[in-house]
Write a protein that holds these residues in place. Structure first.
Motif, PDB file in Angstrom:
ATOM      1  N   THR A   1       0.838  -1.196   0.000  1.00 19.02           N
ATOM      2  CA  THR A   1       0.000   0.000   0.000  1.00 19.02           C
ATOM      3  C   THR A   1       0.874   1.248   0.000  1.00 19.02           C
ATOM      4  O   THR A   1       2.061   1.183   0.315  1.00 19.02           O
ATOM      5  N   GLU A   2       0.266   2.358  -0.379  1.00 22.49           N
ATOM      6  CA  GLU A   2       0.939   3.647  -0.298  1.00 22.49           C
ATOM      7  C   GLU A   2      -0.030   4.632   0.326  1.00 22.49           C
ATOM      8  O   GLU A   2      -1.245   4.472   0.235  1.00 22.49           O
ATOM      9  N   THR A   3       0.505   5.660   0.970  1.00 20.78           N
ATOM     10  CA  THR A   3      -0.344   6.672   1.588  1.00 20.78           C
ATOM     11  C   THR A   3      -0.584   7.787   0.586  1.00 20.78           C
ATOM     12  O   THR A   3       0.349   8.342   0.025  1.00 20.78           O
TER      13      THR A   3
ATOM     14  N   ASP B   1      -5.275  11.563   5.066  1.00 20.58           N
ATOM     15  CA  ASP B   1      -4.352  10.546   4.562  1.00 20.58           C
ATOM     16  C   ASP B   1      -5.109   9.244   4.390  1.00 20.58           C
ATOM     17  O   ASP B   1      -5.815   8.800   5.300  1.00 20.58           O
ATOM     18  N   LYS B   2      -4.981   8.653   3.195  1.00 24.59           N
ATOM     19  CA  LYS B   2      -5.666   7.398   2.905  1.00 24.59           C
ATOM     20  C   LYS B   2      -4.651   6.371   2.441  1.00 24.59           C
ATOM     21  O   LYS B   2      -3.726   6.681   1.707  1.00 24.59           O
ATOM     22  N   SER B   3      -4.857   5.139   2.850  1.00 26.03           N
ATOM     23  CA  SER B   3      -4.005   4.050   2.401  1.00 26.03           C
ATOM     24  C   SER B   3      -4.610   3.454   1.136  1.00 26.03           C
ATOM     25  O   SER B   3      -5.780   3.096   1.115  1.00 26.03           O
TER      26      SER B   3
END
Length: 174
Positions: A46-48, A59-61
């Motif tokens: 995953t990336e933020t 902020d979303k993953s």
């Protein structure tokens, strides 16, 4: 720990949106069957991502590879069977029933494993640039960045000390 040296990363195709469930299911099966030495790790990369909605920062993953999970394991008939028959898994990535492990370059590019680097230079050491646009220039080490595998050096250009960032693979100690 000689066994983990044989462990390779494999890509598992999952139902879309079920990546984390697959990860949890595999981890539970591994724990229940005592297979920790064969199936070492399960990752959903995953990336933020920063989203701004109604003027609020959030902020979303976000999954980098939706529909896929990565499994570090020693490929045996039993480990293949366990992962392949986990609820939510549609199969391994590879031709037919033969999964193909990720290459060393792919693993490093994805950041799944970090290579530990030992450096033999310190701040103040004299270095020579071996490749890149500053090849054959001589400089002095100002900063060392282990996490980025780079240094900041002062190189004499046009009679001035100029700071440049160089990778460990671009320099050698004088």
């Amino acid at each position: 720990m000689a066994e983990t040296d044989q462990a390779r990363w494999y890509v598992v195709h999952t139902y879309s949106g079920h990546e984390n469930k697959v990860k949890a299911n595999i981890e539970k099966i591994v724990e229940n069957r005592g297979m920790e030495d064969v199936i070492i790790e399960v990752v959903v990369p995953t990336e933020t991502v920063v989203e701004i909605k109604n003027g609020k920062r959030k902020d979303k993953s976000k999954k980098i590879f939706p529909g896929y999970a990565l499994v570090k394991m020693i490929m045996t008939d039993e480990s293949w069977y366990v992962v392949r028959n986990t609820r939510g898994v549609t199969g391994f990535v590879g031709p037919g029933s033969k999964p193909i492990p990720l290459t060393e370059e792919e693993v490093l590019t994805m950041g799944l494993e970090k290579r530990s680097v030992e450096v033999d230079f310190e701040i103040g050491d004299s270095i020579t640039v071996t490749s890149g646009p500053f090849e054959s220039f001589i400089g002095t080490v100002e900063e060392i960045h282990l996490e980025r595998q780079s240094i900041k050096a002062l190189i004499s250009m046009f009679g001035r000390e100029t700071p440049v960032e160089l990778g460990f693979d671009q320099i050698q100690k004088d």
